[in-house]
Design a protein around this motif. Sequence first.
Motif, PDB file in Angstrom:
ATOM      1  N   ALA A  13       0.828  -1.213   0.000  1.00 55.96           N
ATOM      2  CA  ALA A  13       0.000   0.000   0.000  1.00 55.96           C
ATOM      3  C   ALA A  13       0.859   1.259   0.000  1.00 55.96           C
ATOM      4  N   GLY A  14       0.473   2.205  -0.836  1.00 52.82           N
ATOM      5  CA  GLY A  14       1.116   3.513  -0.864  1.00 52.82           C
ATOM      6  C   GLY A  14       2.403   3.604  -1.668  1.00 52.82           C
ATOM      7  N   ARG A  16       3.363   4.191  -4.644  1.00 55.28           N
ATOM      8  CA  ARG A  16       2.993   4.700  -5.967  1.00 55.28           C
ATOM      9  C   ARG A  16       4.176   4.977  -6.902  1.00 55.28           C
ATOM     10  N   ASP A  38      -1.927   0.093  -5.732  1.00 52.87           N
ATOM     11  CA  ASP A  38      -1.236   1.378  -5.575  1.00 52.87           C
ATOM     12  C   ASP A  38       0.036   1.498  -6.408  1.00 52.87           C
TER      13      ASP A  38
END
Length: 174
Positions: A13-14, A16, A38
Amino acid sequence: FNSINKITDKSLAGLRKLELLMVHGNDIHSLPNGVFRDLSSLQMLKISYNKLREINRHTLQGLWALARLHLDHNRLEFIHPDTFQGLTSLRLLQLEGNRLQQLHPATFTTFTLMDHFHVSTLRHLYLSDNRLTSLPSRLVATMPQLENLYLHGNLWTCDCNMRWLHDWDKTSPG
């Protein structure tokens, strides 16, 4: 090589801006839906030499920049026909050394227009050393950019259903 045996839906997650993810040579048996959601900048994903059995329609969701995907030497028996849908940057797909027995004609489609026009952006497809006995003729018809198709080491049934492959080989620019 590590000893990772699980990737959860929050593990990545996160991330990017991540462009390269290599988790090959581990003990991963499954991937949750949306695990890569993500990773919008990821260009190469290597999950080779794990124990994955299937890739479903939402496993790769979010990998819009992915150009190279290495899923070789797992235990894949099933790939959902919509798995690669939307991955329009995908150029190389390695699936050799799995347990695939059959493929849907739309399996490698990365772009579909109005549910009728199917196109794959793949240029290099590795299907060697699986358990394939035949391929649907429409499989390569959706791949206008295909340059390399590796098929050796499968259990081919040489009959009229595979005649298209001989004809395609003679006319294919790759």
